[in-house]
Design a protein around this motif. Structure first.
Motif, mmCIF file in Angstrom:
data_model
loop_
_atom_site.group_PDB
_atom_site.id
_atom_site.type_symbol
_atom_site.label_atom_id
_atom_site.label_comp_id
_atom_site.label_asym_id
_atom_site.label_seq_id
_atom_site.Cartn_x
_atom_site.Cartn_y
_atom_site.Cartn_z
ATOM 1 N N ASN A 93 15.676 9.053 14.217
ATOM 2 C CA ASN A 93 14.502 9.444 13.435
ATOM 3 C C ASN A 93 13.250 9.423 14.308
ATOM 4 O O ASN A 93 13.156 8.646 15.265
ATOM 5 C CB ASN A 93 14.327 8.524 12.230
ATOM 6 N N GLU A 94 12.275 10.256 13.946
ATOM 7 C CA GLU A 94 11.087 10.452 14.778
ATOM 8 C C GLU A 94 9.878 9.762 14.151
ATOM 9 O O GLU A 94 9.480 10.088 13.029
ATOM 10 C CB GLU A 94 10.837 11.961 14.887
ATOM 11 N N GLU A 95 9.305 8.799 14.869
ATOM 12 C CA GLU A 95 8.098 8.139 14.378
ATOM 13 C C GLU A 95 6.911 9.071 14.558
ATOM 14 O O GLU A 95 6.642 9.550 15.654
ATOM 15 C CB GLU A 95 7.855 6.830 15.140
ATOM 16 N N ILE A 96 6.172 9.335 13.459
ATOM 17 C CA ILE A 96 5.056 10.275 13.548
ATOM 18 C C ILE A 96 3.707 9.611 13.260
ATOM 19 O O ILE A 96 2.656 10.211 13.502
ATOM 20 C CB ILE A 96 5.250 11.469 12.595
ATOM 21 N N PHE A 97 3.735 8.371 12.758
ATOM 22 C CA PHE A 97 2.473 7.701 12.426
ATOM 23 C C PHE A 97 2.712 6.199 12.325
ATOM 24 O O PHE A 97 3.775 5.767 11.890
ATOM 25 C CB PHE A 97 1.928 8.231 11.096
ATOM 26 N N LYS A 98 1.704 5.433 12.733
ATOM 27 C CA LYS A 98 1.778 3.969 12.602
ATOM 28 C C LYS A 98 0.376 3.447 12.350
ATOM 29 O O LYS A 98 -0.590 3.933 12.947
ATOM 30 C CB LYS A 98 2.367 3.342 13.867
ATOM 31 N N ALA A 99 0.255 2.472 11.444
ATOM 32 C CA ALA A 99 -1.064 1.932 11.123
ATOM 33 C C ALA A 99 -0.937 0.482 10.670
ATOM 34 O O ALA A 99 0.126 0.032 10.245
ATOM 35 C CB ALA A 99 -1.739 2.763 10.035
ATOM 36 N N GLY A 100 -2.055 -0.249 10.745
ATOM 37 C CA GLY A 100 -2.094 -1.627 10.261
ATOM 38 C C GLY A 100 -1.809 -2.633 11.356
ATOM 39 O O GLY A 100 -1.044 -2.368 12.286
ATOM 40 N N GLU B 2 -2.179 1.152 2.663
ATOM 41 C CA GLU B 2 -3.430 0.701 3.279
ATOM 42 C C GLU B 2 -4.193 -0.223 2.332
ATOM 43 O O GLU B 2 -4.829 -1.183 2.765
ATOM 44 C CB GLU B 2 -4.257 1.911 3.700
ATOM 45 N N ASP B 3 -4.129 0.058 1.021
ATOM 46 C CA ASP B 3 -4.739 -0.844 0.034
ATOM 47 C C ASP B 3 -4.095 -2.231 0.090
ATOM 48 O O ASP B 3 -4.771 -3.258 -0.062
ATOM 49 C CB ASP B 3 -4.582 -0.281 -1.381
ATOM 50 N N LEU B 4 -2.771 -2.243 0.279
ATOM 51 C CA LEU B 4 -2.044 -3.517 0.344
ATOM 52 C C LEU B 4 -2.213 -4.209 1.689
ATOM 53 O O LEU B 4 -1.791 -5.366 1.852
ATOM 54 C CB LEU B 4 -0.555 -3.279 0.075
ATOM 55 N N LYS B 5 -2.791 -3.473 2.651
ATOM 56 C CA LYS B 5 -3.036 -4.011 3.995
ATOM 57 C C LYS B 5 -1.747 -4.527 4.638
ATOM 58 O O LYS B 5 -1.693 -5.625 5.198
ATOM 59 C CB LYS B 5 -4.121 -5.099 3.959
ATOM 60 N N LEU B 6 -0.732 -3.701 4.543
ATOM 61 C CA LEU B 6 0.546 -3.996 5.198
ATOM 62 C C LEU B 6 0.717 -3.078 6.404
ATOM 63 O O LEU B 6 0.408 -1.880 6.329
ATOM 64 C CB LEU B 6 1.708 -3.771 4.222
ATOM 65 N N PRO B 7 1.195 -3.588 7.533
ATOM 66 C CA PRO B 7 1.463 -2.720 8.681
ATOM 67 C C PRO B 7 2.637 -1.799 8.358
ATOM 68 O O PRO B 7 3.667 -2.241 7.858
ATOM 69 C CB PRO B 7 1.822 -3.704 9.803
ATOM 70 N N ILE C 220 5.102 -8.492 1.516
ATOM 71 C CA ILE C 220 3.942 -9.295 1.077
ATOM 72 C C ILE C 220 4.223 -10.787 1.265
ATOM 73 O O ILE C 220 3.397 -11.522 1.820
ATOM 74 C CB ILE C 220 3.600 -8.979 -0.393
ATOM 75 N N LEU C 221 5.385 -11.247 0.805
ATOM 76 C CA LEU C 221 5.712 -12.668 0.917
ATOM 77 C C LEU C 221 5.690 -13.127 2.371
ATOM 78 O O LEU C 221 5.175 -14.203 2.698
ATOM 79 C CB LEU C 221 7.083 -12.948 0.303
ATOM 80 N N GLU C 222 6.246 -12.312 3.249
ATOM 81 C CA GLU C 222 6.376 -12.724 4.646
ATOM 82 C C GLU C 222 5.078 -12.566 5.430
ATOM 83 O O GLU C 222 4.694 -13.451 6.210
ATOM 84 C CB GLU C 222 7.504 -11.932 5.305
ATOM 85 N N ASN C 223 4.378 -11.438 5.234
ATOM 86 C CA ASN C 223 3.178 -11.180 6.023
ATOM 87 C C ASN C 223 1.947 -11.916 5.506
ATOM 88 O O ASN C 223 0.993 -12.133 6.262
ATOM 89 C CB ASN C 223 2.889 -9.674 6.070
ATOM 90 N N ILE D 36 -2.311 -13.568 -2.074
ATOM 91 C CA ILE D 36 -2.094 -12.333 -2.819
ATOM 92 C C ILE D 36 -3.021 -11.261 -2.257
ATOM 93 O O ILE D 36 -4.224 -11.518 -2.058
ATOM 94 C CB ILE D 36 -2.389 -12.546 -4.323
ATOM 95 N N PRO D 37 -2.522 -10.057 -1.956
ATOM 96 C CA PRO D 37 -3.401 -8.974 -1.493
ATOM 97 C C PRO D 37 -4.562 -8.761 -2.464
ATOM 98 O O PRO D 37 -4.380 -8.830 -3.684
ATOM 99 C CB PRO D 37 -2.472 -7.756 -1.449
ATOM 100 N N GLU D 38 -5.729 -8.500 -1.923
ATOM 101 C CA GLU D 38 -6.948 -8.390 -2.726
ATOM 102 C C GLU D 38 -6.789 -7.399 -3.875
ATOM 103 O O GLU D 38 -7.228 -7.656 -5.002
ATOM 104 C CB GLU D 38 -8.115 -7.964 -1.815
ATOM 105 N N VAL D 39 -6.147 -6.273 -3.600
ATOM 106 C CA VAL D 39 -6.034 -5.211 -4.603
ATOM 107 C C VAL D 39 -5.167 -5.626 -5.790
ATOM 108 O O VAL D 39 -5.273 -5.053 -6.883
ATOM 109 C CB VAL D 39 -5.497 -3.918 -3.937
#
Length: 422
Positions: free
Chosen positions: A124-131, A313-318, A397-400, A409-412
């Motif tokens: 598989n081809e990675e096309i985007f990464k964020a966080g 991005e709202d959950l702020k997870l990589p 969420i639990l791990e990060n 708990i994520p702000e959102v």
């Protein structure tokens, strides 16, 4: 299901594109063309036979009225023979049409030209990464240990009640699960998707309509006495809303969202990569589904991808986005993007969403059409995506978000949970 005219007119392209899936489809494609030619020949013969029979029937009526009984009886004998011929042709036509459909059911969708070649997820081809990947405290634990430590998910109790892969969520774990579902639905409806509550069992026609049946991998739970199936995803009942439907072009696009539990047999593997919430037989998921004009479906796919990006991005997870290779793309999909969240405690990526364009493949099975500006019926394009699947989002969420004193708990999500920390 691929359209026969498309196969006939693009035989070389179909064979070449399916080869990207590691499928030698030449024999199946030839079989489709031969069966279709036979079907059309039989249909022509039947039409001529019926037309001749109708003409003779009218002539017989005139002869009886004219008192020409003997001539009328001669023609009656001929129409009797034509009726036998038409019955034989009808039986042959129905058998040929069934055989043609059985072959078509074996042929997966043709991958979009942008789909990379490959055999498995490694290609598989990675096309985007964020966080940002968080730095965890010493002694950070994977989610199955955190679930036990804070008594929020009980895997052993689920095993007692049902079996492995059916966890029981408790206390703040259940509340967090409910918060995620409500948050996802609110995000989707705010983006214009209409919320539906959908059945959790489907009939055979619905499974065929979206490509889950025939179930070659045996992944669906089958209620044999009633011939119903537990849904593997809300995509199936949601998309089947439009089975045998003709929309107006002005109705497009149509977007729906819904929460359902999902049931998958997921036979097979063991080990840390399937522990805890990593692979389940029952899990919760919120789905988005779109019915689009063929000229706008890839723009819609991009919009769906951006929508899922915004949630992560709202959950702020990589997270990262993969364009699936042909060998890892599902049977019905033309192009799929997978979203994966990084689990810092497990040091691995966890799939949390697939967003796919099926083009006309499902619509052809569903007989989902729209009336275009010329007044002709045309197959629509269908798309769907997880927005989102909960188990691995919850694991992420639990791990990060774990700290030495608890799980933040994520702000959102705080307005939905009513608490800031577990």
């Amino acid at each position: 299901m691929l359209q026969v005219p498309f196969i006939r007119d693009n035989k070389a392209i179909v064979v070449e594109r399916l080869a990207k899936r590691n499928i030698d489809a030449a024999k199946l494609i030839d079989e489709v063309i031969v069966l279709d030619e036979k079907r059309r020949r039989l249909q022509t013969e039947l039409d001529h036979t019926l037309a001749e029979s109708n003409t003779l029937s009218k002539e017989i009526g005139h002869l009886f009225k004219s008192g020409k009984v003997e001539e009328a009886n001669v023609l009656k004998a001929k129409t009797g023979a034509l009726k036998e011929t038409s019955k034989t042709l009808t039986d042959q036509l129905n058998t040929t049409a069934e055989n043609l459909q059985e072959v078509l059911f074996q042929i997966p969708n043709v991958p979009h030209e942008s789909v990379p070649e490959g055999n498995s997820e490694e290609d598989n081809e990675e096309i985007f990464k964020a966080g940002e990947i968080p730095t965890l405290h010493k002694g950070a634990q994977p989610h199955w240990e955190l679930a036990k430590k804070y008594d929020i998910i009980d895997f052993e109790l689920g095993n007692k009640i049902t079996g492995a892969g059916f966890p029981v969520y408790k206390g703040k774990g259940a509340r967090l699960q409910r918060a995620l579902i409500a948050y996802f639905l609110d995000k989707n409806t705010a983006a214009g998707y209409t919320e539906y509550q959908l059945p959790h069992l489907i009939n055979e026609a619905s499974g065929i309509g979206t490509g889950q049946l025939p179930d070659k991998e045996g992944q669906m739970y089958h209620v044999t006495e009633d011939n119903l199936y537990l849904i593997p995803t809300a995509e199936v009942p949601g998309t089947n809303i439009f089975r045998n439907t003709v929309l107006n072009e002005t109705d497009l696009p149509v977007g729906i969202t819904g929460y359902t539990p999902c049931f998958r047999r997921e036979a097979g593997s063991y080990g840390a990569h399937v522990r805890g919430l990593n692979r389940l037989h029952q899990f919760d998921k919120v789905e988005i589904i779109r019915v689009e004009h063929p000229t706008k479906s890839y723009q819609a796919l991009d919009e769906m991808v951006n929508h899922v990006k915004a949630i992560l991005e709202d959950l702020k997870l990589p997270y990262r986005i993969l364009r699936l290779c042909a060998g890892d793309t599902s049977f019905a999909s033309a192009l799929t993007y997978d979203f994966e969240v990084f689990s810092t405690a497990q040091d691995r990526w966890l799939e949390v969403s697939s967003v796919s364009n099926f083009e006309t493949f499902q619509a052809n099975r569903l007989k989902l059409r729209f009336k275009n500006t010329n007044g002709k019926n045309e197959l629509a394009h269908t798309l769907n995506g997880s927005s989102l699947a909960l188990p691995r989002i919850l694991a992420g969420i639990l791990e990060n978000y774990q700290t030495e004193t608890g799980i933040l708990i994520p702000e959102v999500l705080k307005p939905y949970t009513g608490f800031d920390i577990i």
